[in-house]
Structures are given as C-alpha cells and as structure tokens.
Write an enzyme that holds these catalytic residues in place. Structure first.
Site, mmCIF file in Angstrom:
data_model
loop_
_atom_site.group_PDB
_atom_site.id
_atom_site.type_symbol
_atom_site.label_atom_id
_atom_site.label_comp_id
_atom_site.label_asym_id
_atom_site.label_seq_id
_atom_site.Cartn_x
_atom_site.Cartn_y
_atom_site.Cartn_z
ATOM 1 N N HIS A 189 -40.598 -25.009 -27.546
ATOM 2 C CA HIS A 189 -39.061 -24.938 -26.513
ATOM 3 C C HIS A 189 -39.279 -24.362 -25.348
ATOM 4 C CE1 HIS A 189 -34.946 -25.707 -25.898
ATOM 5 N NE2 HIS A 189 -34.358 -25.305 -27.052
ATOM 6 N N ARG B 92 -26.268 -26.172 -26.646
ATOM 7 C CA ARG B 92 -26.554 -25.426 -25.601
ATOM 8 C C ARG B 92 -27.686 -26.068 -24.639
ATOM 9 N NH1 ARG B 92 -25.110 -22.427 -29.553
ATOM 10 N NH2 ARG B 92 -26.211 -23.930 -30.637
ATOM 11 N N THR B 93 -28.708 -26.690 -24.970
ATOM 12 C CA THR B 93 -29.849 -27.180 -24.276
ATOM 13 C C THR B 93 -29.130 -28.401 -23.518
ATOM 14 O OG1 THR B 93 -31.312 -26.418 -25.987
ATOM 15 C CG2 THR B 93 -32.274 -27.859 -24.255
ATOM 16 N N LYS C 83 -31.938 -49.755 -34.444
ATOM 17 C CA LYS C 83 -32.324 -50.967 -34.911
ATOM 18 C C LYS C 83 -33.849 -51.087 -35.047
ATOM 19 C CE LYS C 83 -28.371 -52.765 -32.259
ATOM 20 N NZ LYS C 83 -27.889 -53.129 -30.818
ATOM 21 N N ARG D 165 -35.534 -34.358 -25.997
ATOM 22 C CA ARG D 165 -35.656 -33.499 -27.420
ATOM 23 C C ARG D 165 -35.647 -34.491 -28.373
ATOM 24 N NH1 ARG D 165 -31.962 -28.841 -29.954
ATOM 25 N NH2 ARG D 165 -32.760 -27.646 -28.335
HETATM 26 N N1 CP Z 1 -30.979 -22.851 -28.404
HETATM 27 C C1 CP Z 1 -30.986 -24.183 -28.657
HETATM 28 O O1 CP Z 1 -31.795 -24.947 -28.610
HETATM 29 O O2 CP Z 1 -29.853 -24.489 -28.953
HETATM 30 P P1 CP Z 1 -29.309 -26.090 -29.192
HETATM 31 O O3 CP Z 1 -30.362 -26.703 -30.450
HETATM 32 O O4 CP Z 1 -27.744 -26.174 -29.388
HETATM 33 O O5 CP Z 1 -29.644 -26.897 -28.063
#
Ligand code: CP
Length: 312
Positions: free
Chosen positions: A137, A59-60, A87, A109
């Site tokens: 998040h 999603r993100t 590496k 991320r």
């Molecule tokens: N909600 C969320 O962070 O989903 P993903 O891990 O798929 O990005």
C-alpha cells in the site's frame, strides 16, 4: 525537473531513496497549495484518471479523488460492487474497456497481491497501486513517513515500531521498505502467529512484548487486526489480544518518554488502541489523513509528468 525512476507506482520496494525523497518534497509544495484559500492548481488539466476499487475503502478512495480534483484532472470512479465484474468480466477486459475512454492513469485497489504489476504489463496506462491484497500500500507508507518527518523533523535514526497484525498487512510491508530506505530503525510487535516467519530478513527487529517495544520506539504505528483476511483463529480471543497488544493511556503513561501514535485507519476503537489514545495529543492519525491528499497529489503529478516527458 527531477523525475521518478519508475513509470508506475506499484510498490515501495521498486522505489529508490531519491524517488521517495522527491515524492516527499513535492508533497511539501502541494501541502502548501491545499492550505491556500484557492486549493486547486491546473497541473493535470489534460490528464484523465480512473479510480478502480475492487475492495472497500474510505480514506484512500476519497483522498485520491480529492487529490485528482485539486490537480484539475478529469476523474472517473469505478466500484466493482456495482459493475459487470459481477457478471464474470475479467480484470483486463474491465480495464481495457475503461481505457478505451482515453484514460491516462489507473489508480487501483484490488484484493489480489500483484494485481497492479499484472495490469501494468497488459494495459497501456500508468498504474498507481492503492493497495493490493496483503502485499503493498505504497501511498499509505509515503504519507506515514511524511507525517513522521513532519512531526519529528526527519526519519534518519528514528525508531518506529509497527504493532499488530503484520502477517496480513500491506501497510506493514510498504512501511518497512519506506522507513528503512529513509534511514529509520524498524521493529515489528504482535502475537507470534501474526508475525511472518522470515520478517527479520527485511532488516527489522521482532519483539513480542508490547511494553518493551513501546519503550524502545519514538513512534508506534498501530495496525488493525484484519479479520477479513483470516480463515483461522490467530489468537485465543479479542479480549486476550487487547490485554497483550492494545495500547491504552496507562501503558503510555508508564513509559519514560512521550511517543508518537499513528494508525492507518480504519480504527477498531478499544481493540488496537483505546478512544482516549486515538483522540489524544500523542496521536497524529488525522494529520496522516490530511497529508494523504498532498502525498497523492505528488505521486499523481510525478507519474503524469513522466507521461508528458516520454511522449516528447
Ligand atoms: N488506510 C486505508 O487504506 O484506509 P481505507 O481502507 O479506508 O482506504
């Protein structure tokens, strides 16, 4: 034009209530844009954004990429699985090599809590945290608050319970900060082993009984059990977890009101919620995903406008 008080989006903790409200009202405008026949605006035509994902995401990652393309930014994508990180290259070397290609904003991320803060101190680009370990998040919390506001009119005085694995959840922490800044009451509910010991210090209620928590709330945000972050067992079995903390239609029907069901995804159907609940009219799970694009457009637009503002 109103500006954010921060140069990077590292977490909700650093934002003021006014910052959050500015992001939500800017997202209102972008939601209108993405529902037009022509869904693109030229706002970030001169901006280059790198999406660096050192951890899995559906999603993100897709939502940020779509938001960037809707804003006409130039976009490059990096996934650690196919990179020279394997590496032995350090995070700073990896990012500085990417920045040498004249990147303005890094969306990252990373499995390590604080990775975004670390990067913001060592590289010359704006950082947007797309999830750092079990820490924060921020865009998930912003899209969650936006979705509650859309459904219930405002956050002020609303009662939101976050259910499940609070201990390992960056979504829970960012949601607690965001909801409280917007005037909501927050409760956490789950097995005692998955509730951080000092969570009440953040001004949230703690309830171990799911039925009582659901009876209290207007909104239940159901979290996934994050097995990938667990090195020991926190509850006897998945079957027992489902019996104690799984939301099904029967428990919802037993309440004396209709509550809103949310989930950040990915869902473990039949564990934290049944398919019947996930696909019901009470759930706003796909609205959350839709709103994620507008929220991320708003965040990127506001962060980019600070680059242009500071350069003048
Ligand atoms: N909600 C969320 O962070 O989903 P993903 O891990 O798929 O990005």
């Amino acid at each position: 034009m109103s500006q954010l008080s921060v140069d990077h989006l590292l977490g909700i903790k650093e934002l003021t209530k006014e910052d959050i409200q500015l992001i939500l009202t800017t997202a209102d405008q972008f939601k209108e844009v993405i529902n037009r026949p022509i869904k693109k605006v030229p706002s970030l035509r001169d901006i280059t954004i790198a999406n660096l994902f050192f951890e899995n995401s559906t999603r993100t990652k897709l939502s940020f990429e779509l938001a960037e393309k809707r804003l006409s930014a130039d976009v490059i994508n990096f996934s650690s699985a196919q990179s020279s990180v394997k590496k032995g290259e350090t995070l700073i070397d990896t990012v500085n090599n990417i920045l040498a290609m004249k990147v303005d904003i890094v969306v990252m991320r990373h499995p390590n809590p604080g990775a975004g803060v670390f990067l913001s101190k060592h590289v010359n680009a704006r950082i947007v945290n797309a999830g750092d370990g079990a820490h924060e998040h921020p865009t998930q919390a912003l899209l969650d608050s936006y979705s509650i506001r859309e459904k219930l009119g405002s956050l002020d005085g609303k009662k939101v319970v976050i259910v499940g694995d609070i201990l390992h959840s960056r979504v829970a922490l960012s949601n607690i900060y965001c909801l409280k800044k917007l005037g909501a009451e927050v409760m956490v509910c789950g097995p005692a082993t998955l509730i951080p010991r000092h969570i009440a210090d953040l001004g949230v209620k703690v309830e171990l009984n799911l039925k009582k928590a659901l009876q209290w709330c207007d909104v239940a945000n159901m979290l996934r059990v994050q097995n990938e972050r667990m090195d020991i067992s926190y509850f006897p079995s998945v079957r027992e977890y489902v019996q104690q903390y799984g939301v099904n239609q029967e428990i919802l029907d037993s309440l004396d009101k209709e509550i809103v069901i949310m989930h950040p995804g990915p869902i473990n159907r039949g564990v934290e919620i049944t398919s019947e609940v996930a696909d019901s009219g009470q759930a706003i799970i796909l609205n959350q995903v839709e709103n994620g694009v507008a929220i991320r457009m708003a965040v990127l637009y506001l962060i980019a406008s600070k680059i242009q503002h500071n350069d003048q």
